[in-house]
Design an enzyme around this catalytic site. Structure first.
Site, mmCIF file in Angstrom:
data_model
loop_
_atom_site.group_PDB
_atom_site.id
_atom_site.type_symbol
_atom_site.label_atom_id
_atom_site.label_comp_id
_atom_site.label_asym_id
_atom_site.label_seq_id
_atom_site.Cartn_x
_atom_site.Cartn_y
_atom_site.Cartn_z
ATOM 1 N N LYS A 1 -8.357 -5.060 5.754
ATOM 2 C CA LYS A 1 -7.222 -4.921 4.847
ATOM 3 C C LYS A 1 -7.595 -5.531 3.491
ATOM 4 C CE LYS A 1 -3.028 -5.648 5.966
ATOM 5 N NZ LYS A 1 -2.723 -4.475 5.117
ATOM 6 N N GLY A 2 -6.816 -5.158 2.489
ATOM 7 C CA GLY A 2 -7.064 -5.727 1.164
ATOM 8 C C GLY A 2 -7.593 -4.721 0.167
ATOM 9 N N GLY A 3 -7.660 -3.436 0.596
ATOM 10 C CA GLY A 3 -8.079 -2.391 -0.343
ATOM 11 C C GLY A 3 -7.165 -2.356 -1.565
ATOM 12 N N ASP B 1 -6.997 -0.483 5.848
ATOM 13 C CA ASP B 1 -8.061 0.352 5.289
ATOM 14 C C ASP B 1 -8.918 0.947 6.399
ATOM 15 O OD1 ASP B 1 -7.429 -0.185 2.522
ATOM 16 O OD2 ASP B 1 -7.991 -2.232 3.003
ATOM 17 N N GLU C 1 -0.399 -10.788 2.797
ATOM 18 C CA GLU C 1 -0.245 -9.935 3.987
ATOM 19 C C GLU C 1 -0.590 -10.719 5.253
ATOM 20 O OE1 GLU C 1 -1.206 -5.551 2.050
ATOM 21 O OE2 GLU C 1 -2.811 -6.641 3.029
ATOM 22 N N LYS D 1 -8.275 6.276 8.657
ATOM 23 C CA LYS D 1 -8.459 4.852 8.947
ATOM 24 C C LYS D 1 -8.838 4.585 10.407
ATOM 25 C CE LYS D 1 -6.570 4.575 4.858
ATOM 26 N NZ LYS D 1 -5.391 3.813 4.563
ATOM 27 N N GLY E 1 -0.049 -1.393 6.353
ATOM 28 C CA GLY E 1 -1.128 -0.420 6.421
ATOM 29 C C GLY E 1 -2.450 -1.116 6.688
ATOM 30 N N GLY F 1 0.826 -1.209 0.000
ATOM 31 C CA GLY F 1 0.000 0.000 0.000
ATOM 32 C C GLY F 1 0.856 1.253 0.000
HETATM 33 O O1 LIG Z 1 -4.290 -3.935 2.791
HETATM 34 C C1 LIG Z 1 -3.677 -3.264 2.009
HETATM 35 C C2 LIG Z 1 -3.384 -3.695 0.630
HETATM 36 O O2 LIG Z 1 -4.009 -4.900 0.342
HETATM 37 C C3 LIG Z 1 -3.167 -1.930 2.429
HETATM 38 O O3 LIG Z 1 -2.374 -2.066 3.544
HETATM 39 C C4 LIG Z 1 -4.338 -1.025 2.705
HETATM 40 O O4 LIG Z 1 -5.159 -0.984 1.542
HETATM 41 C C5 LIG Z 1 -3.909 0.371 3.087
HETATM 42 O O5 LIG Z 1 -3.290 0.983 2.022
HETATM 43 P P1 LIG Z 1 -2.804 2.486 2.059
HETATM 44 O O6 LIG Z 1 -1.610 2.547 2.943
HETATM 45 O O7 LIG Z 1 -2.487 2.813 0.615
HETATM 46 O O8 LIG Z 1 -3.935 3.325 2.570
#
Ligand SMILES: O=C(CO)[C@H](O)[C@H](O)COP(=O)(O)O
Length: 234
Positions: free
Chosen positions: A99-101, A89, A108, A126, A87, A31
């Protein structure tokens, strides 16, 4: 740098400074916030001559490790990690995460599970009281492509809400993960009052579900960068 980017950077640098120690085997998340964490890890490795081994949780993380000149490993050679940094979401008051955005949740979760400690780095958007209050895109669920329709139907029937197949942005058709899977984003109706554990277990029991993006009981601490330049910790 925008307010949100500055907040991500602040959280990431604070976490790295508090947790990363010489000799550590590190799990590197995915992320946009993790980019700042890797930047700081590399800065400290150079300045303090830290001997660090880094295991990625995605193709993106692997590239970050290589670009920053850090020692790249994998779970075969380094199956036990001292610390995972990633990170999220959304983070609720009990440190349950969505998570997984960014579509990388399966690796992960494996990396987090291999680590003694897991620290979350995020910006103020978040920081949430209950899942769904801040993040409106649902719980990402990685599924075997051939099973996506029955999985969608089962999720909607059992839990309500809407289970949407995530489409790719610069390619026709669905998003394909680093593992060759699809992602279903389950937009749930409301956060369960008794927590997410039961739903997490039930999701994992649906044939065709590879993993879901609820991270329950695994984060030790979360750092949130705020707009005013402070960091909140949970
Ligand atoms: O889980 C994730 C990716 O699958 C990321 O950690 C989550 O989406 C946060 O991303 P960002 O730091 O860009 O806000």
């Amino acid at each position: 740098m925008s307010g949100v980017e500055a907040a991500k950077r602040l959280a990431a640098r604070t976490a790295v400074d508090a947790f990363v120690k010489n000799g550590f085997k590190l799990g590197i998340g995915s992320g946009s916030t993790v980019v700042y964490a890797v930047e700081r890890i590399a800065e400290r490795a150079r300045a303090e001559n830290l001997q660090l081994t880094c295991v990625p949780s995605s193709f993106q993380a692997r590239q970050l490790i290589i670009e920053h000149g850090l020692l790249l490993s994998d779970l075969e050679r380094t199956p036990e990690l001292d610390l995972a940094i990633d990170g999220a979401d959304e983070v609720d008051e009990k440190l349950t995460l969505i998570k997984g955005g960014g579509g990388c949740l399966l690796q992960e979760k494996i990396v987090v599970n291999a680590a003694k400690e897991f620290v979350v780095v995020a910006d103020y958007r978040k920081n949430s009281g209950a899942l769904g209050q801040q993040w409106k895109k649902g719980v990402p669920i990685e599924v075997l492509p051939l099973a996506y329709r029955p999985v969608q139907k089962e999720i909607e029937t059992r839990f309500g809400g809407t289970a949407k197949l995530r489409m790719a942005k610069a390619k026709a058709g669905p998003l394909v993960t680093d593992n060759g899977m699809f992602i279903i984003d389950w937009e749930f109706e409301e956060s369960p009052t008794d927590g997410w554990t039961k739903i997490g277990m039930e999701l994992n029991n649906i044939p065709g579900v590879v993993e879901h993006g609820l991270f329950i009981g695994c984060a030790k601490k979360a750092y949130f960068g705020n707009e005013d330049g402070t960091v909140s910790e949970r």
